[in-house]
Design a protein around this motif. Structure first.
Motif, short mmCIF file in Angstrom:
data_model
loop_
_atom_site.label_atom_id
_atom_site.label_comp_id
_atom_site.label_asym_id
_atom_site.label_seq_id
_atom_site.Cartn_x
_atom_site.Cartn_y
_atom_site.Cartn_z
N ARG A 31 0.82 -1.22 0.00
CA ARG A 31 0.00 0.00 0.00
C ARG A 31 0.85 1.27 0.00
O ARG A 31 0.51 2.26 -0.63
N ASN A 32 1.98 1.23 0.71
CA ASN A 32 2.78 2.46 0.87
C ASN A 32 4.06 2.48 0.03
O ASN A 32 4.93 3.31 0.25
N MET A 33 4.13 1.55 -0.93
CA MET A 33 5.35 1.44 -1.73
C MET A 33 5.71 2.72 -2.46
O MET A 33 6.86 3.11 -2.55
N GLN A 34 4.65 3.34 -3.05
CA GLN A 34 4.91 4.58 -3.77
C GLN A 34 4.87 5.71 -2.76
O GLN A 34 3.99 5.75 -1.92
N GLY A 35 5.80 6.60 -2.82
CA GLY A 35 5.76 7.72 -1.89
C GLY A 35 6.62 7.50 -0.67
O GLY A 35 7.37 8.39 -0.30
N VAL A 36 6.56 6.34 -0.05
CA VAL A 36 7.40 6.10 1.13
C VAL A 36 8.60 5.26 0.71
O VAL A 36 8.49 4.05 0.50
N ALA A 37 9.74 5.91 0.60
CA ALA A 37 10.93 5.24 0.07
C ALA A 37 11.31 4.02 0.92
O ALA A 37 11.74 3.00 0.38
N GLU A 38 11.14 4.14 2.23
CA GLU A 38 11.52 3.03 3.12
C GLU A 38 10.66 1.79 2.84
O GLU A 38 11.14 0.66 2.91
N GLN A 39 9.36 2.02 2.56
CA GLN A 39 8.47 0.89 2.29
C GLN A 39 8.85 0.22 0.97
O GLN A 39 8.81 -1.01 0.86
N ALA A 40 9.21 1.03 0.00
CA ALA A 40 9.66 0.47 -1.28
C ALA A 40 10.92 -0.36 -1.06
O ALA A 40 11.06 -1.46 -1.62
N ALA A 41 11.82 0.15 -0.22
CA ALA A 41 13.07 -0.57 0.05
C ALA A 41 12.78 -1.91 0.73
O ALA A 41 13.41 -2.92 0.43
N ILE A 42 11.80 -1.92 1.65
CA ILE A 42 11.45 -3.16 2.35
C ILE A 42 10.92 -4.20 1.37
O ILE A 42 11.29 -5.37 1.41
N VAL A 43 10.04 -3.74 0.46
CA VAL A 43 9.46 -4.68 -0.51
C VAL A 43 10.56 -5.24 -1.42
O VAL A 43 10.66 -6.46 -1.62
#
Ligand code: C2E
Ligand code: CA
Ligand code: CA
Ligand code: CA
Length: 277
Positions: A205-217
């Motif tokens: 859900r938070n992949m776009q916009g939240v760089a940390e969430q994208a990094a986790i995925v």
């Protein structure tokens, strides 16, 4: 205690009684839901990102009560706490196998994934029930996938790992659900004899916009692959999310972008339509 605030106290305990009463009533109704045939399974398609094909379905339980379709969030926790989950979970497994066998008989062979709750997994009759089901249902065990959460290792890690090994030896496919939200550590992950990781929708859900969430995925996809696992992302709702995951070499997606969970008949149609392509 009967002076100032006494009224509040009485009122409060009445409220607690009312809540407990409502809970008991719900529990009593749920107890009969299985025998009254009030439960049904819906099937959410899962898509391969490499070729766009359907790979399988996740079976999700619903309770048809007074003409309303009640979602699992409103009764699974209660079923867990009351122990009803064992009977309910057995019904879910049997129904999913019945459907899988019907699909196999039609010459199509999707995977069907079933959610196994921690208490159901820990119940002494779980393994024998699975063994009996495989013996009688005629399904190919490799096409039956069990989704467990990281929390199964909380009470007895060694016992859980041993049971996972037995299930794997039976030929079943094993997935870790809601990955990243639970208690378990990466050390356990390397010891789980599993095939698949499901990245929880909260990360997607938070992949776009939240760089940390994208990094986790991205890191989770890499971790899964380095352990030899298939990685699926849940809760994929948009084309932008699909494209990102595809670019990061994620193997599969599940979510409203591909399809909502479907009643059995609609799932069969979806299956045949994707077979024609
Ligand atoms: P889950 O295993 O994480 O299942 C995925 C949930 O996300 C499903 O909710 C599904 O309908 C929903 N979902 C799928 N795609 C999307 C999307 O793109 N966006 C959003 N916002 N949501 C999406 P559902 O069917 O309400 O089930 C909720 C939970 O109830 C499940 O979460 C699972 O933990 C539990 N559950 C469902 N069926 C069973 C069952 O047969 N046994 C057990 N023990 N638990 C079950
Ligand atoms: Ca699941
Ligand atoms: Ca999940
Ligand atoms: Ca979830």
């Amino acid at each position: 205690a009967r002076q100032a605030g006494g009224d509040t106290l009485v009122h409060y305990s009445e409220e607690i009684n009312a809540q407990a009463g409502a809970r008991l009533a719900l529990e009593a109704r749920l107890r009969h839901a299985v025998e009254r045939h009030e439960l049904e399974l819906h099937y959410q398609p899962q898509q391969s990102l490499a070729d766009g094909n359907l790979v399988g379905f996740e079976a999700l339980v619903r309770w048809r009560r007074d003409g309303q379709l009640v979602p699992p969030d409103q009764f699974i926790a209660l079923a867990e706490e009351s122990g009803l989950i064992v009977e309910l979970g057995n019904w879910v497994l049997e129904e999913a196998c019945r459907q899988l066998h019907a699909w196999q008989a039609m010459g199509v062979a999707p995977m069907v994934a079933v959610n196994i709750s921690p208490r159901q997994f820990a119940a002494p009759g779980f393994l024998p029930h699975i063994e009996a089901l495989l013996a009688t249902s005629g399904v190919n065990p490799a096409q039956l996938e069990l989704e467990i959460t990281e929390s199964v290792v909380m009470e007895d890690a060694e016992g859980a790992i041993a049971l996972l090994r037995r299930l794997r030896e039976l030929g079943l496919t094993l997935a870790i659900d809601d990955f990243g939200t639970g208690y378990s550590s990466l050390a356990y992950l390397s010891r789980f004899p599993i095939h698949k990781l499901k990245i929880d929708q909260s990360f997607v859900r938070n992949m776009q916009g939240v760089a940390e969430q994208a990094a986790i995925v991205q890191a989770t996809i890499g971790l899964g692959h380095s352990l030899g696992l298939t990685v699926i992302a849940e809760g994929v709702e948009t084309e932008a999310q699909r494209a990102l995951l595809s670019g990061w070499q994620c193997d599969q997606i599940q979510g409203y972008h591909y399809s909502r969970p479907l009643p059995a008949l609609a799932a069969s149609r979806f299956l045949h339509a994707s077979d024609q392509r």
